[in-house]
Design a protein around this motif. Structure first.
Motif, mmCIF file in Angstrom:
data_model
loop_
_atom_site.group_PDB
_atom_site.id
_atom_site.type_symbol
_atom_site.label_atom_id
_atom_site.label_comp_id
_atom_site.label_asym_id
_atom_site.label_seq_id
_atom_site.Cartn_x
_atom_site.Cartn_y
_atom_site.Cartn_z
ATOM 1 N N UNK A 1 4.144 4.591 -7.204
ATOM 2 C CA UNK A 1 3.892 3.820 -8.507
ATOM 3 C C UNK A 1 2.667 3.977 -9.161
ATOM 4 N N UNK A 2 2.462 3.917 -10.249
ATOM 5 C CA UNK A 2 1.211 4.238 -11.004
ATOM 6 C C UNK A 2 0.143 2.965 -10.847
ATOM 7 N N UNK A 3 0.775 1.732 -10.662
ATOM 8 C CA UNK A 3 -0.002 0.404 -10.665
ATOM 9 C C UNK A 3 0.587 -0.519 -9.429
ATOM 10 N N UNK A 4 -0.357 -1.465 -9.180
ATOM 11 C CA UNK A 4 0.234 -2.368 -8.097
ATOM 12 C C UNK A 4 1.354 -3.175 -8.745
ATOM 13 N N UNK B 1 0.786 -1.131 -0.067
ATOM 14 C CA UNK B 1 0.025 -0.134 0.005
ATOM 15 C C UNK B 1 0.941 1.106 -0.051
ATOM 16 N N UNK B 2 1.868 1.173 0.636
ATOM 17 C CA UNK B 2 2.992 2.235 0.833
ATOM 18 C C UNK B 2 3.617 2.654 -0.769
ATOM 19 N N UNK B 3 3.926 1.451 -1.301
ATOM 20 C CA UNK B 3 4.462 1.679 -2.610
ATOM 21 C C UNK B 3 3.524 2.186 -3.603
ATOM 22 N N UNK C 1 2.565 3.552 11.560
ATOM 23 C CA UNK C 1 2.525 4.020 10.079
ATOM 24 C C UNK C 1 3.803 4.238 9.348
ATOM 25 N N UNK C 2 3.568 3.671 8.174
ATOM 26 C CA UNK C 2 5.089 3.567 7.511
ATOM 27 C C UNK C 2 5.291 4.948 7.045
ATOM 28 N N UNK C 3 6.471 5.586 7.126
ATOM 29 C CA UNK C 3 6.878 6.823 6.800
ATOM 30 C C UNK C 3 8.218 6.891 6.004
ATOM 31 N N UNK C 4 8.430 5.697 5.667
ATOM 32 C CA UNK C 4 9.706 5.644 4.799
ATOM 33 C C UNK C 4 10.258 4.099 4.505
ATOM 34 N N UNK C 5 10.689 3.811 3.406
ATOM 35 C CA UNK C 5 11.014 2.566 2.851
ATOM 36 C C UNK C 5 12.406 2.747 1.987
ATOM 37 N N UNK D 1 7.769 -6.299 -5.895
ATOM 38 C CA UNK D 1 7.921 -5.979 -4.487
ATOM 39 C C UNK D 1 8.502 -6.682 -3.704
ATOM 40 N N UNK D 2 7.645 -8.032 -3.746
ATOM 41 C CA UNK D 2 7.959 -9.230 -2.492
ATOM 42 C C UNK D 2 9.192 -9.422 -3.017
ATOM 43 N N UNK D 3 9.634 -9.928 -4.222
ATOM 44 C CA UNK D 3 10.872 -10.339 -4.488
ATOM 45 C C UNK D 3 11.930 -9.237 -4.284
#
Length: 294
Positions: free
Chosen positions: A167-170, A161-163, A194-198, A175-177
């Protein structure tokens, strides 16, 4: 007459694409191809001349309406003979009807414009050993109330959800890989659940590459860069090793941050689209994931 054929790439071909990218000075990740393959297994094309691979391109489909072109390489011995453009047309045909993006090297940008692409921003690679920010007494501090943790300890749905903000599409399989491959480190900044960075770092032929790099603030981005750089093999205890980040110049705060950390520009590619640029959280985008797949 020489026979030129275009076909889907094999696992062996993907190894070759990586080697060719290295020859071009693009410094690909050592295991990027393993994540690329699950993004769209049929999205990688190879051109063979009399049975020998001489050119490659990727045309990866995301969701129902987006695509991304990368890995567009014709080997030096066959350039100017029309093989690359045949492969290009095959890639664009595969993405017909979609908004298409790419990261174009300077030498090819005029050609991409002739194919209907328009520049949205430049991704400027910055490299070096990051220093602690001036005035910071805590190397790697993300700010009060923020904890930096292993991103893989979070429910994957939260990461995905954060990604999607950037990015324009799921792209869940990719992402998992991308975050989970051996030899990589993925860190998340979390405040009150809450995720605020990756940020994800991966080993490469030269400086280890960081991407994606998302952050709510420059302090969060700086902390992620510093902590990821501390995982580079050979980094001194409590210090950092050399890293590279592809920074969008549409985010001035990101450019100011990497400059303040002592990273220097070494490479540039234009993010280009065939239509209006998709709406993403540019102020939170400090480093793109990959110049090959977006």
């Amino acid at each position: 007459m020489s026979a030129f054929e275009i076909a889907g790439a094999s696992a062996g071909d993907m190894e070759l694409f990586r080697a060719w990218s290295d020859d071009e000075g693009w410094n690909p990740g050592d295991t990027d191809r393993l994540a690329f393959a699950v993004a769209d297994p049929r999205g990688f094309l190879v051109g063979r001349l009399d049975g020998e691979p001489v050119a490659c391109v990727s045309a990866v489909r995301y969701g129902a309406g987006f695509g991304f072109v990368g890995f567009y390489i014709a080997r030096p011995a066959v350039r100017g003979q029309g093989y690359g453009i045949q492969l290009w047309h095959a890639a664009m045909a595969r993405l017909d009807g979609r908004l298409v993006g790419l990261d174009g090297v300077v030498a090819q940008q005029d050609n991409y414009r002739k194919s209907g692409f328009r520049s949205a921003w430049n991704n400027v690679r910055h490299e070096g050993v990051p220093a602690a920010p001036q005035g910071s007494g805590d190397f790697g501090s993300a700010g009060a109330g923020i904890e930096v943790i292993d991103a893989r300890s979070l429910p994957f749905a939260e990461l995905a959800a954060y990604d999607r903000r950037f990015f324009p599409e799921p792209r869940d399989s990719f992402l998992a890989a991308w975050t989970g491959l051996p030899g990589r480190t993925a860190l998340a900044a979390v405040r009150d659940g809450r995720v605020e960075g990756l940020g994800v770092i991966r080993p490469c032929s030269a400086a280890s590459r960081i991407g994606p790099l998302y952050a709510a603030t420059p302090a969060v981005a700086a902390a992620l860069i510093q902590r990821l750089a501390a995982t580079v093999p050979g980094a001194p205890d409590g210090g950092a090793g050399p890293v590279a980040v592809d920074v969008p110049d549409a985010n001035p705060a990101a450019l100011a941050l990497v400059s303040g950390l002592g990273l220097v520009p070494t490479f540039e590619a234009a993010r280009m689209y065939t239509g209006p640029a998709p709406e993403v959280d540019l102020p939170g985008l400090y480093g793109v994931t990959s110049l090959e797949l977006g």
